[in-house]
Design a protein around this motif. Sequence first.
Motif, PDB file in Angstrom:
ATOM      1  N   PHE A  43     -26.550 -22.709  40.905  1.00 17.02           N
ATOM      2  CA  PHE A  43     -26.463 -22.687  42.361  1.00 17.02           C
ATOM      3  C   PHE A  43     -27.684 -23.314  43.029  1.00 17.02           C
ATOM      4  N   ALA A  44     -28.769 -23.453  42.288  1.00 16.10           N
ATOM      5  CA  ALA A  44     -29.948 -24.136  42.820  1.00 16.10           C
ATOM      6  C   ALA A  44     -29.892 -25.642  42.576  1.00 16.10           C
ATOM      7  N   SER A  45     -28.942 -26.097  41.773  1.00 14.48           N
ATOM      8  CA  SER A  45     -28.838 -27.511  41.431  1.00 14.48           C
ATOM      9  C   SER A  45     -28.062 -28.276  42.503  1.00 14.48           C
ATOM     10  N   PRO A  46     -28.506 -29.483  42.868  1.00 19.15           N
ATOM     11  CA  PRO A  46     -27.745 -30.296  43.836  1.00 19.15           C
ATOM     12  C   PRO A  46     -26.450 -30.847  43.254  1.00 19.15           C
ATOM     13  N   ASP A  47     -26.302 -30.758  41.928  1.00 23.24           N
ATOM     14  CA  ASP A  47     -25.081 -31.276  41.309  1.00 23.24           C
ATOM     15  C   ASP A  47     -23.861 -30.424  41.641  1.00 23.24           C
ATOM     16  N   LEU A  48     -24.057 -29.110  41.828  1.00 19.51           N
ATOM     17  CA  LEU A  48     -22.913 -28.216  42.065  1.00 19.51           C
ATOM     18  C   LEU A  48     -22.207 -28.510  43.379  1.00 19.51           C
ATOM     19  N   PRO A  49     -22.893 -28.524  44.537  1.00 21.78           N
ATOM     20  CA  PRO A  49     -22.156 -28.796  45.780  1.00 21.78           C
ATOM     21  C   PRO A  49     -21.485 -30.165  45.784  1.00 21.78           C
ATOM     22  N   ASN A  50     -22.131 -31.156  45.162  1.00 21.75           N
ATOM     23  CA  ASN A  50     -21.526 -32.490  45.086  1.00 21.75           C
ATOM     24  C   ASN A  50     -20.243 -32.454  44.257  1.00 21.75           C
ATOM     25  N   SER A  51     -20.283 -31.771  43.113  1.00 19.58           N
ATOM     26  CA  SER A  51     -19.101 -31.699  42.250  1.00 19.58           C
ATOM     27  C   SER A  51     -17.989 -30.867  42.877  1.00 19.58           C
ATOM     28  N   VAL A  52     -18.352 -29.784  43.549  1.00 19.76           N
ATOM     29  CA  VAL A  52     -17.347 -28.954  44.226  1.00 19.76           C
ATOM     30  C   VAL A  52     -16.659 -29.759  45.322  1.00 19.76           C
ATOM     31  N   LEU A  53     -17.436 -30.507  46.105  1.00 18.88           N
ATOM     32  CA  LEU A  53     -16.862 -31.326  47.172  1.00 18.88           C
ATOM     33  C   LEU A  53     -15.927 -32.388  46.601  1.00 18.88           C
ATOM     34  N   LEU A  54     -16.370 -33.075  45.550  1.00 18.74           N
ATOM     35  CA  LEU A  54     -15.533 -34.106  44.944  1.00 18.74           C
ATOM     36  C   LEU A  54     -14.264 -33.513  44.329  1.00 18.74           C
ATOM     37  N   GLN A 241     -26.182 -28.077  26.529  1.00 17.40           N
ATOM     38  CA  GLN A 241     -26.410 -26.769  27.154  1.00 17.40           C
ATOM     39  C   GLN A 241     -25.065 -26.046  27.271  1.00 17.40           C
ATOM     40  N   LEU A 242     -24.648 -25.457  26.174  1.00 17.01           N
ATOM     41  CA  LEU A 242     -23.306 -24.885  26.093  1.00 17.01           C
ATOM     42  C   LEU A 242     -23.130 -23.711  27.050  1.00 17.01           C
ATOM     43  N   GLY A 243     -24.118 -22.842  27.130  1.00 14.38           N
ATOM     44  CA  GLY A 243     -24.028 -21.699  28.034  1.00 14.38           C
ATOM     45  C   GLY A 243     -23.972 -22.123  29.491  1.00 14.38           C
ATOM     46  N   TYR A 244     -24.785 -23.113  29.841  1.00 18.98           N
ATOM     47  CA  TYR A 244     -24.808 -23.621  31.217  1.00 18.98           C
ATOM     48  C   TYR A 244     -23.485 -24.306  31.558  1.00 18.98           C
ATOM     49  N   GLY A 245     -22.953 -25.090  30.625  1.00 19.75           N
ATOM     50  CA  GLY A 245     -21.663 -25.739  30.842  1.00 19.75           C
ATOM     51  C   GLY A 245     -20.538 -24.732  30.982  1.00 19.75           C
ATOM     52  N   THR A 246     -20.617 -23.640  30.225  1.00 16.53           N
ATOM     53  CA  THR A 246     -19.601 -22.593  30.322  1.00 16.53           C
ATOM     54  C   THR A 246     -19.657 -21.892  31.671  1.00 16.53           C
ATOM     55  N   ALA A 247     -20.855 -21.772  32.242  1.00 16.26           N
ATOM     56  CA  ALA A 247     -20.994 -21.196  33.589  1.00 16.26           C
ATOM     57  C   ALA A 247     -20.273 -22.066  34.618  1.00 16.26           C
ATOM     58  N   ILE A 248     -20.372 -23.381  34.459  1.00 13.16           N
ATOM     59  CA  ILE A 248     -19.660 -24.295  35.367  1.00 13.16           C
ATOM     60  C   ILE A 248     -18.154 -24.126  35.200  1.00 13.16           C
ATOM     61  N   ALA A 249     -17.708 -24.009  33.955  1.00 14.34           N
ATOM     62  CA  ALA A 249     -16.275 -23.803  33.696  1.00 14.34           C
ATOM     63  C   ALA A 249     -15.797 -22.487  34.298  1.00 14.34           C
ATOM     64  N   THR A 250     -16.644 -21.469  34.290  1.00 16.70           N
ATOM     65  CA  THR A 250     -16.279 -20.187  34.885  1.00 16.70           C
ATOM     66  C   THR A 250     -16.119 -20.313  36.395  1.00 16.70           C
ATOM     67  N   ILE A 251     -16.996 -21.085  37.035  1.00 14.61           N
ATOM     68  CA  ILE A 251     -16.860 -21.335  38.471  1.00 14.61           C
ATOM     69  C   ILE A 251     -15.541 -22.037  38.759  1.00 14.61           C
ATOM     70  N   LEU A 252     -15.201 -23.003  37.913  1.00  9.26           N
ATOM     71  CA  LEU A 252     -13.921 -23.707  38.070  1.00  9.26           C
ATOM     72  C   LEU A 252     -12.749 -22.739  37.925  1.00  9.26           C
ATOM     73  N   LEU A 253     -12.862 -21.811  36.986  1.00 12.31           N
ATOM     74  CA  LEU A 253     -11.818 -20.808  36.788  1.00 12.31           C
ATOM     75  C   LEU A 253     -11.671 -19.930  38.025  1.00 12.31           C
ATOM     76  N   LEU A 254     -12.776 -19.552  38.636  1.00 10.57           N
ATOM     77  CA  LEU A 254     -12.724 -18.715  39.840  1.00 10.57           C
ATOM     78  C   LEU A 254     -12.103 -19.467  41.008  1.00 10.57           C
ATOM     79  N   ILE A 255     -12.408 -20.759  41.129  1.00  5.03           N
ATOM     80  CA  ILE A 255     -11.801 -21.564  42.188  1.00  5.03           C
ATOM     81  C   ILE A 255     -10.291 -21.626  41.986  1.00  5.03           C
ATOM     82  N   GLY A 256      -9.861 -21.819  40.743  1.00  2.00           N
ATOM     83  CA  GLY A 256      -8.439 -21.819  40.441  1.00  2.00           C
ATOM     84  C   GLY A 256      -7.784 -20.486  40.776  1.00  2.00           C
ATOM     85  N   ALA A 257      -8.493 -19.396  40.526  1.00  2.00           N
ATOM     86  CA  ALA A 257      -7.966 -18.067  40.845  1.00  2.00           C
ATOM     87  C   ALA A 257      -7.797 -17.883  42.351  1.00  2.00           C
ATOM     88  N   VAL A 258      -8.735 -18.423  43.130  1.00  2.00           N
ATOM     89  CA  VAL A 258      -8.637 -18.345  44.593  1.00  2.00           C
ATOM     90  C   VAL A 258      -7.407 -19.105  45.081  1.00  2.00           C
TER      91      VAL A 258
END
Length: 274
Positions: A43-54, A241-258
């Motif tokens: 959540f501190a990375s600038p990559d997340l908001p850019n990827s979420v928007l895209l 960074q497998l754990g970090y990548g899995t955290a991103i996948a979890t965010i994607l899963l939550l967006i899908g759930a919404v």
Amino acid sequence: MLAVFLGGPILSSFWGSLTNASLTGPHAANPEFVGLQNYATLFASPDLPNSVLLTFVFVFFSAVVGQNVLGMILALLLRSGGRIVGALVSTIVIGAWVLPEIVAAFTSYAFFSPTGTLNSFLSIFGVKEVAWLYAYPMFCVIMANVWRGTSFSMLVYSAALQEIPPEITEAAEVDGASGFKRYFLVTLPMIRQSVGTNLMLITLQTLSVFTLIFVMTAGGPGTKSMTLPLLAYQQAFQFSQLGYGTAIATILLLIGAVFATFYIRMLKPEVDRS
């Protein structure tokens, strides 16, 4: 069965996002529990908001607008057209859907490449060569996904339109309702359940699209087409960074759930929602 094959992997994925698991180094064999550190870094990375928007741009324009609207238009045209024309159009449109995703991706890459079909066609009208995949990466992947996925919406809506009793539309026509009024006041309300179901399915499918974008742009140039699935792949398998990548996948899963919750709510009868 659902608990084993769906709940199990989801829980395993969430647990992995709470560790510093990696593909190389000491943490590959013995990952350590780090709590919410991966999420704090994410959540501190600038990559997340850019990827979420895209990701939202890709889902909205290629699924909600592109596949959904074009699929409805094709279904309406097939309903009013002849059998021969309908069979021909259906075969052409469904042909893109039955292709393996990797084949569709390379076909789209060839179409938009500098020496591809699109530039060759535009050159007839004197248009200069354009590096489409470099200059307009999101436009290219959106159009490719629309081309590949529209047939699913077309089939869903074709089946739904066939269930509408013809006497209802005929009665509306006798009452003087125009084509647009018949569609919005009669047809659309009667297939509302099919519209909601189709939107839910194509939205969730489009959220997880990886191969098409990876082959065409690999998330580039830079991060101009780096959707969440590609960001998760990059962090997990390219940066190890497998754990970090899995955290991103979890965010994607939550967006899908919404999205799924919203569509399921929309599909409920008015009485239940009240």
